[in-house]
Motif scaffolding. Structure first.
Motif, PDB file in Angstrom:
ATOM      1  N   LEU A 167      43.201  38.917  32.226  1.00  0.00           N
ATOM      2  CA  LEU A 167      44.258  39.371  33.132  1.00  0.00           C
ATOM      3  C   LEU A 167      45.560  39.489  32.374  1.00  0.00           C
ATOM      4  O   LEU A 167      45.880  38.639  31.529  1.00  0.00           O
ATOM      5  CB  LEU A 167      44.441  38.384  34.284  1.00  0.00           C
ATOM      6  CG  LEU A 167      43.432  38.398  35.427  1.00  0.00           C
ATOM      7  CD1 LEU A 167      43.879  37.431  36.515  1.00  0.00           C
ATOM      8  CD2 LEU A 167      43.241  39.792  36.011  1.00  0.00           C
ATOM      9  N   VAL A 168      46.325  40.532  32.674  1.00  0.00           N
ATOM     10  CA  VAL A 168      47.661  40.703  32.108  1.00  0.00           C
ATOM     11  C   VAL A 168      48.622  40.996  33.244  1.00  0.00           C
ATOM     12  O   VAL A 168      48.238  41.510  34.298  1.00  0.00           O
ATOM     13  CB  VAL A 168      47.706  41.834  31.064  1.00  0.00           C
ATOM     14  CG1 VAL A 168      46.818  41.518  29.875  1.00  0.00           C
ATOM     15  CG2 VAL A 168      47.305  43.179  31.681  1.00  0.00           C
ATOM     16  N   SER A 169      49.898  40.643  33.053  1.00  0.00           N
ATOM     17  CA  SER A 169      50.917  40.948  34.056  1.00  0.00           C
ATOM     18  C   SER A 169      51.208  42.444  34.047  1.00  0.00           C
ATOM     19  O   SER A 169      50.808  43.179  33.128  1.00  0.00           O
ATOM     20  CB  SER A 169      52.197  40.175  33.745  1.00  0.00           C
ATOM     21  OG  SER A 169      52.776  40.665  32.541  1.00  0.00           O
ATOM     22  N   ALA A 170      51.942  42.890  35.058  1.00  0.00           N
ATOM     23  CA  ALA A 170      52.324  44.305  35.107  1.00  0.00           C
ATOM     24  C   ALA A 170      53.152  44.670  33.878  1.00  0.00           C
ATOM     25  O   ALA A 170      52.957  45.736  33.270  1.00  0.00           O
ATOM     26  CB  ALA A 170      53.091  44.595  36.393  1.00  0.00           C
ATOM     27  N   ALA A 171      54.055  43.779  33.480  1.00  0.00           N
ATOM     28  CA  ALA A 171      54.882  44.048  32.299  1.00  0.00           C
ATOM     29  C   ALA A 171      54.033  44.130  31.036  1.00  0.00           C
ATOM     30  O   ALA A 171      54.245  45.003  30.177  1.00  0.00           O
ATOM     31  CB  ALA A 171      55.950  42.975  32.149  1.00  0.00           C
ATOM     32  N   GLU A 172      53.046  43.233  30.926  1.00  0.00           N
ATOM     33  CA  GLU A 172      52.162  43.273  29.756  1.00  0.00           C
ATOM     34  C   GLU A 172      51.336  44.552  29.736  1.00  0.00           C
ATOM     35  O   GLU A 172      51.068  45.118  28.670  1.00  0.00           O
ATOM     36  CB  GLU A 172      51.248  42.045  29.764  1.00  0.00           C
ATOM     37  CG  GLU A 172      51.959  40.743  29.434  1.00  0.00           C
ATOM     38  CD  GLU A 172      51.061  39.539  29.644  1.00  0.00           C
ATOM     39  OE1 GLU A 172      51.131  38.608  28.828  1.00  0.00           O
ATOM     40  OE2 GLU A 172      50.293  39.523  30.641  1.00  0.00           O
TER      41      GLU A 172
END
Length: 405
Positions: A167-172
């Motif tokens: 999982l990655v954040s939206a920013a990532e």
């Protein structure tokens, strides 16, 4: 042995190629005038070997009201006067159980791994120009709850030995794919799989057809198969308007048309079409505003895949029968999705709309092998659903192995 493969889509051609590699004489037959004209030609172009969660999932129960009632839902089920559709729908709902979904995931992961190996071996053998690349994939998730569900699926697939993903954040995700910057506020995060690939499935079909012909196979186009002839419990011929085709074994890789050919033999393979649509945009003039990484927007049920200087935009799942018409509203939906997710992409010019009928089983698992109670020399290779391109070489390998035993 002489093996007749009915169907020149990606699953039929991958099977024919693998059978020829195994030393068999092969004939491929299709009603279209060229390879890859059915559900293969305009598909989503993603090779999704890692994130293989089947459509038959417990989460479907909470979506049923929207599926049945919302006119703009990306997933639509419209009842037809077709007992086969009703039977398939009930079997699909019965498969939407956690234990069943987890077993299906394990099976699909194993098959996908074998398929990747077969596809890469084919690339090394033929070196075809098919716009193949491995940019990775992002599956955008709309909410924190969606992230939790995705993490559970990632954990399951990790326990099963699947490829690395996280999982990655939206920013990532924007750091991974800068073209998502304008859309960042519309999703909570994403599943990122670095190893995923994409390619032009139509070009792959054309390359396989060319290789088969050059190596001695016979490919017959414009030849719809009308019926299979049985003698003594064996198929002795596939009949078309051009006469009978005889072989030692017959492989049915006709996608959603499988039932039509098998039903007169008393066989009812549980395959029903999931209708989908795609657009193909020329993005050569805006390479920095179109994604390089493959992207799936899970809320919209739309995928974006770069194939050379083009962007394939595909989506929707409709259980609405066998029609291949393309409603203008569906083209507009895909145009809007592209404009909203990737505002810099050109969407007003030629978009080459397409529709295809993806053959699906209720569980999401393809049918590969003999049919119980059917002729001993009749083999099915169908029911791949939205993963036909991904799984084609895996089921081809399974078919080759089954024919050896």
């Amino acid at each position: 042995m002489h093996i007749c493969v009915l169907g020149a889509g990606i699953t039929g051609l991958a099977a024919a190629y693998s059978l020829q590699q195994d030393g068999h004489q092969v004939t491929v037959v299709d009603q279209a005038s060229a390879p890859g004209q059915g559900a293969s030609g305009g598909n989503g172009a993603q090779l999704s070997y890692a994130y293989v969660q089947p459509l038959a999932d417990p989460a479907i129960w909470g979506q049923l009201p929207k599926l049945l009632l919302a006119a703009d839902s990306p997933l639509q089920f419209r009842l037809q006067a077709d007992p086969h559709q009703w039977r398939w729908g009930l079997q699909f709902l019965a498969a939407c159980r956690r234990a069943r979904s987890e077993r299906s995931t394990a099976w699909l992961l194993d098959l996908a791994a074998r398929s990747r190996q077969g596809f890469e071996q084919m690339l090394a053998d033929l070196r075809p120009d098919v716009d193949h690349h491995s940019p990775g994939k992002l599956v955008l998730l709309p909410s924190a709850a969606g992230l939790d569900v995705a993490q559970a699926q990632i954990d399951l697939q990790a326990r099963l030995g699947g490829p690395a993903q996280r999982l990655v954040s939206a920013a990532e995700s924007v750091a991974i794919e800068p073209a998502l910057a304008a859309y960042q506020s519309q999703y909570a995060g994403a599943v990122y799989t670095p190893s995923e690939s994409a390619a032009d499935c139509l070009k792959v079909c054309q390359a396989l057809a060319q290789a088969l012909t050059q190596r001695g196979a016979e490919l017959r186009y414009d030849t719809p198969i009308e019926r299979l002839e049985l003698v003594g419990g064996q198929v002795v011929a596939a009949h078309s308007a051009h006469g009978p085709l005889r072989a030692d074994h017959f492989v049915v890789a006709l996608g959603s048309d499988t039932l039509r050919l098998c039903q007169p033999l008393g066989l009812r393979p549980p395959v029903y079409p999931l209708k989908g649509y795609s657009l193909t945009l020329d993005v050569g003039a805006a390479p920095d505003r179109a994604p390089q990484v493959s992207v799936t927007d899970s809320a919209r049920k739309v995928v974006f895949a770069r194939i050379g200087q083009r962007l394939r935009v595909a989506g929707m799942v409709e259980l609405t029968g066998y029609g291949r018409d393309i409603p203008p509203s569906r083209v507009d939906t895909l145009r809007r999705a592209t404009a909203e997710v990737f505002p810099g992409c050109p969407t007003e010019g030629e978009v080459r709309p397409w529709s295809g009928l993806r053959p699906a089983t209720p569980s999401g698992l393809p049918i590969t092998g003999r049919v119980r109670g059917g002729p001993g020399n009749l083999w099915l290779n169908t029911g791949h659903g939205a993963l036909g391109f991904t799984l084609a070489f895996g089921t081809a390998a399974a078919l080759v192995q089954a024919l050896r035993t």
